[in-house]
Enzyme design. Structure first.
Site, short mmCIF file in Angstrom:
data_model
loop_
_atom_site.label_atom_id
_atom_site.label_comp_id
_atom_site.label_asym_id
_atom_site.label_seq_id
_atom_site.Cartn_x
_atom_site.Cartn_y
_atom_site.Cartn_z
N LYS A 107 41.51 32.88 48.80
CA LYS A 107 40.65 34.04 49.01
C LYS A 107 39.24 33.57 49.37
O LYS A 107 38.57 32.95 48.56
CB LYS A 107 40.63 34.92 47.77
CG LYS A 107 42.03 35.45 47.40
CD LYS A 107 42.03 36.30 46.15
CE LYS A 107 41.68 35.51 44.92
NZ LYS A 107 41.92 36.27 43.67
N THR B 123 32.68 45.55 42.61
CA THR B 123 33.91 44.86 42.99
C THR B 123 34.65 44.27 41.80
O THR B 123 35.49 43.38 41.96
CB THR B 123 33.57 43.73 43.98
OG1 THR B 123 32.60 42.85 43.39
CG2 THR B 123 33.01 44.28 45.29
N GLY C 260 37.33 43.50 39.29
CA GLY C 260 38.78 43.67 39.30
C GLY C 260 39.47 43.39 40.61
O GLY C 260 40.68 43.60 40.72
N THR C 261 38.76 42.87 41.60
CA THR C 261 39.39 42.65 42.90
C THR C 261 40.54 41.65 42.83
O THR C 261 41.59 41.87 43.44
CB THR C 261 38.36 42.15 43.94
OG1 THR C 261 37.64 41.05 43.39
CG2 THR C 261 37.40 43.25 44.31
N GLY C 262 40.35 40.54 42.11
CA GLY C 262 41.40 39.52 42.04
C GLY C 262 42.65 40.02 41.35
O GLY C 262 43.77 39.81 41.83
N CYS C 263 42.47 40.69 40.22
CA CYS C 263 43.61 41.27 39.50
C CYS C 263 44.33 42.29 40.37
O CYS C 263 45.57 42.33 40.43
CB CYS C 263 43.13 41.95 38.22
SG CYS C 263 42.16 40.92 37.10
#
Length: 271
Positions: free
Chosen positions: A178, A209, A211-214
């Site tokens: 990412k 932003t 929580g984007t990875g989860c």
């Protein structure tokens, strides 16, 4: 959904975010939005809000194993997503459970929170490399996690290939690197070492932003559970999380969450 009305089932093995923007809470919201049945194994409890993580307490290995077996042995799963695993003992336990499950696994190798708070013990890094990544169908590290796991530091889009090669060396079938921390458009690289898929999205002027990875990892797991091949699953998940980032909203005094329900009113989330 089957003729009997049972949706695909996805299990998240991760920590709880009391603020609701990341972790188990984000995973389950994502799964609901994408039309799968979400189930959870809680690995740790955090005291967390828009400003950071004020405390974290991992659960005993026995509690994590019991939750996992309870769900998988009775209900079954079509995909599993992992997030915060906190310690080497938990990483190794979860990796052992995943190896015997036979479902696609999306590993989000969570190391630090959005606010920079550590969520994985330094002593657990080797277990992530040697136990967890080898059972991953897709590993989804951000650039900080790539550096933490491999020592490769990415400062340009071209270096995403080096990062992917370093991650793939530990055994996942696919690596999604990412590149959201790079300047310019939000670009990610998905590769299995042979084919490459470059995923690009506009960068929104939105600081909310959390929580984007989860959310991205859970969206990939949801699409895999519905039968999509990895490249299509990741592309659909990228579209979903891009919309969620664009709709992110202020919450509390710090960084707000992405909006997991941004497309529910149109009924086309992740399509």
């Amino acid at each position: 959904m089957s003729a009997l009305g049972t949706p695909p089932r996805v299990l998240t093995v991760a920590g709880s975010d009391s603020g609701g923007g990341a972790g188990i809470q984000a995973d389950l919201k994502t799964m609901l939005a994408l039309g799968v049945h979400g189930m959870s194994v809680v690995t740790a409890v955090t005291a967390q809000n828009s400003q950071g993580v004020q405390g974290a307490w991992e659960l005993p290995v026995e509690a994590v194993r019991a939750q996992y077996r309870s769900v998988v042995d009775d209900i079954g799963v079509q995909a599993v997503k992992t997030g915060m695993l906190a310690s080497a003992e938990l990483v190794e336990t979860v990796a052992e459970l995943l190896a015997g499950t036979g479902a696609p696994v999306v590993v989000d190798p969570v190391g630090v929170s959005k606010h920079g708070d550590p969520l994985l013990a330094a002593s657990a890094l080797d277990s992530v490399r040697t136990k967890l990544l080898p059972v991953a169908t897709v590993a989804t590290p951000n650039l900080d996690e790539v550096a933490q796991l491999t020592g490769v530091r990415v400062e340009s889009e071209e270096q995403l290939r080096d990062a992917a090669a370093a991650v793939l060396a530990y055994g996942p079938r696919w690596a999604l690197i990412k590149g959201g921390h790079l300047p310019g458009a939000a670009v990610d690289l998905l590769t299995d070492g042979r084919e490459e898929h470059w995923l690009r999205a506009p960068r929104y002027d939105n600081r909310h932003t959390h929580g984007t990875g989860c959310t991205l990892a859970s969206a990939i797991a949801a699409q895999l559970a519905k039968g999509s091949p990895v490249p299509e699953a990741v592309a659909a998940a990228k579209r979903y999380v891009t919309g969620a980032i664009a709709a992110g909203f202020a919450l509390g005094a710090g960084i707000g969450p992405v909006d997991h329900g941004w497309d529910l009113s149109r009924g086309t989330a992740g399509a």
